[in-house]
Design an enzyme around this catalytic site. Sequence first.
Site, PDB file in Angstrom:
ATOM      1  N   LYS A 234      -5.498 -10.903  -6.283  1.00 23.74           N
ATOM      2  CA  LYS A 234      -6.805 -10.745  -4.883  1.00 23.74           C
ATOM      3  C   LYS A 234      -8.213 -10.296  -5.814  1.00 23.74           C
ATOM      4  CE  LYS A 234      -6.501  -7.965  -1.321  1.00 23.74           C
ATOM      5  NZ  LYS A 234      -5.960  -7.496   0.062  1.00 23.74           N
TER       6      LYS A 234
ATOM      7  N   LYS B  78     -11.525  -4.807  -3.097  1.00 28.07           N
ATOM      8  CA  LYS B  78     -12.287  -2.840  -3.092  1.00 28.07           C
ATOM      9  C   LYS B  78     -11.346  -1.998  -3.354  1.00 28.07           C
ATOM     10  CE  LYS B  78     -13.325  -4.411   1.562  1.00 28.07           C
ATOM     11  NZ  LYS B  78     -13.955  -3.895   2.913  1.00 28.07           N
TER      12      LYS B  78
ATOM     13  N   LYS C 121       0.258  -1.248  -0.211  1.00 23.85           N
ATOM     14  CA  LYS C 121      -0.243   0.402   0.219  1.00 23.85           C
ATOM     15  C   LYS C 121       1.010   1.221   0.129  1.00 23.85           C
ATOM     16  CE  LYS C 121      -4.147  -1.414   2.166  1.00 23.85           C
ATOM     17  NZ  LYS C 121      -4.902  -1.759   3.621  1.00 23.85           N
TER      18      LYS C 121
HETATM   19  P1  TYM Z   1     -10.991  -6.324   3.993  1.00 26.44           P
HETATM   20  O1  TYM Z   1     -12.144  -5.224   4.567  1.00 26.44           O
HETATM   21  O2  TYM Z   1      -9.771  -5.766   3.645  1.00 26.44           O
HETATM   22  O3  TYM Z   1     -11.910  -7.468   4.160  1.00 26.44           O
HETATM   23  C1  TYM Z   1     -13.089  -7.696   4.996  1.00 26.44           C
HETATM   24  C2  TYM Z   1     -12.205 -10.094   4.984  1.00 26.44           C
HETATM   25  O4  TYM Z   1     -12.351  -9.927   3.999  1.00 26.44           O
HETATM   26  C3  TYM Z   1     -11.435 -11.030   3.382  1.00 26.44           C
HETATM   27  N1  TYM Z   1     -11.327 -10.813   2.134  1.00 26.44           N
HETATM   28  C4  TYM Z   1     -11.238 -11.591   0.711  1.00 26.44           C
HETATM   29  N2  TYM Z   1     -11.290 -12.998   1.099  1.00 26.44           N
HETATM   30  C5  TYM Z   1     -11.388 -13.758   0.152  1.00 26.44           C
HETATM   31  N3  TYM Z   1     -10.889 -12.950  -1.578  1.00 26.44           N
HETATM   32  C6  TYM Z   1     -10.202 -12.006  -1.191  1.00 26.44           C
HETATM   33  N4  TYM Z   1     -10.437 -11.572  -2.566  1.00 26.44           N
HETATM   34  C7  TYM Z   1     -11.041 -10.862  -0.357  1.00 26.44           C
HETATM   35  N5  TYM Z   1     -10.321  -9.899  -0.351  1.00 26.44           N
HETATM   36  C8  TYM Z   1     -11.341  -9.126   1.027  1.00 26.44           C
HETATM   37  C9  TYM Z   1     -10.287 -10.279   3.686  1.00 26.44           C
HETATM   38  O5  TYM Z   1      -9.459 -10.987   4.185  1.00 26.44           O
HETATM   39  C10 TYM Z   1     -11.229 -10.047   5.867  1.00 26.44           C
HETATM   40  O6  TYM Z   1     -11.389 -10.967   6.036  1.00 26.44           O
HETATM   41  N6  TYM Z   1      -7.389  -5.500   8.211  1.00 26.44           N
HETATM   42  C11 TYM Z   1      -8.706  -6.544   7.576  1.00 26.44           C
HETATM   43  C12 TYM Z   1     -10.222  -5.597   8.359  1.00 26.44           C
HETATM   44  C13 TYM Z   1      -9.595  -5.816   9.871  1.00 26.44           C
HETATM   45  C14 TYM Z   1      -9.336  -7.171  11.030  1.00 26.44           C
HETATM   46  C15 TYM Z   1      -9.240  -6.889  12.009  1.00 26.44           C
HETATM   47  C16 TYM Z   1      -9.816  -8.442  10.615  1.00 26.44           C
HETATM   48  C17 TYM Z   1      -8.898  -4.738  10.919  1.00 26.44           C
HETATM   49  N7  TYM Z   1      -8.554  -5.238  12.145  1.00 26.44           N
HETATM   50  C18 TYM Z   1      -8.887  -7.449  12.881  1.00 26.44           C
HETATM   51  C19 TYM Z   1     -10.045  -9.505  11.235  1.00 26.44           C
HETATM   52  C20 TYM Z   1      -9.372  -8.920  12.782  1.00 26.44           C
HETATM   53  C21 TYM Z   1      -9.075  -5.486   6.232  1.00 26.44           C
HETATM   54  O7  TYM Z   1      -8.753  -4.713   5.439  1.00 26.44           O
HETATM   55  O8  TYM Z   1     -10.809  -6.850   6.065  1.00 26.44           O
END
Ligand code: TYM
Length: 331
Positions: free
Chosen positions: A194, A197, A112
Amino acid sequence: PPRVFSGIQPTGSIHIGNYLGAISQWVKLQDQNEDLILSIVDLHSITLPHDPHTLSTNILELTATLLGSGIDPNKVILFQQSNVHAHAELCWCLGCISTMARLAHLPQYKEKSASLKNIPLGLFVYPVLQAADILSYKSTHIPVGEDQVQQIQLCQELARMFNSKFGETFPIPHTMITSSEYGRIKSLRDPSKKMSKSDPDEKSRICLTDAPDVIVRNIKKAVTDFQSEVTFDAEKRPGISNLLSIHSFVTGKSIDTICKEAEHLDTGRFKLEVADAVVAYVKPIQDTIAQHLSDKSYLLNVLAQGAEKASNIANDTLKEVHEKLGMVVKS
Ligand code: TYM
């Protein structure tokens, strides 16, 4: 006792990767009566430049999307991260035992920050806040997609470090990945990446809120390879394999069965089948999302009640942390 925690950023529409990798896992855990806490992590979503108006809309839309996906606020604690002040405070305490060298090493930070001239401090601290999210609830299990594994490793390290410096406080949380198939859904435009968003190309993803014709168009245009048979090989044929995974998820059929049924189809025809199956799967979810979105006061009420329950737990943990750090002066 097991406690499950996960988070999701309110940055734009939720796609099928989020749904297969994370949200559908959460719904399953909820239905198994696990002690589940889910956070809409708005503090994380301001670590890159953002538009305030869009953010507040996204928070509401994400709430509706989670409810539409089957999250039941009577069974789980669903809340907005910034409404629970303990997260940012615990982040500070954990930040004081984190090292800059370790944080600079994390792949998501490298990715990033690579294109940025001026790197926000918040982006650097991001994984420490994520650790604070998890540890605020003394969580034991973290259901996420594969891209989160390294950040949760950092959380495990911080928990161990805190425990050994200041006394046993945090359980070491385990990462839960649905399966390698769904844990990393690929971009429709470039199956080596992957689905994300933040990809500027909207054709790279299938969003839960996309209209049927958009879903059909994007799947039709999905990049596959020059072979026309429908076969699964995640390594050699990532594009068609990704579509097979998605198809298998939404129909509940095994990949083998789908390949057999698609024996007489070329990839072009098969894409249309995948698109139809996805549209049929998301339709009822979309209807529920729309219903929820029309009732803003209900959504706000869900978030308010979630924040209250979450605060009760997180404040207790923060108090214990303050005591362990020697900040509570006894008379
Ligand atoms: P975020 O908002 O990017 O994504 C939310 C969840 O979706 C999963 N994910 C995917 N799984 C499969 N294939 C994909 N292409 C894909 N893209 C996204 C992510 O792995 C995630 O589980 N840092 C985290 C948010 C967060 C968090 C936490 C998660 C903040 N604090 C504490 C767990 C525990 C994030 O940016 O997720």
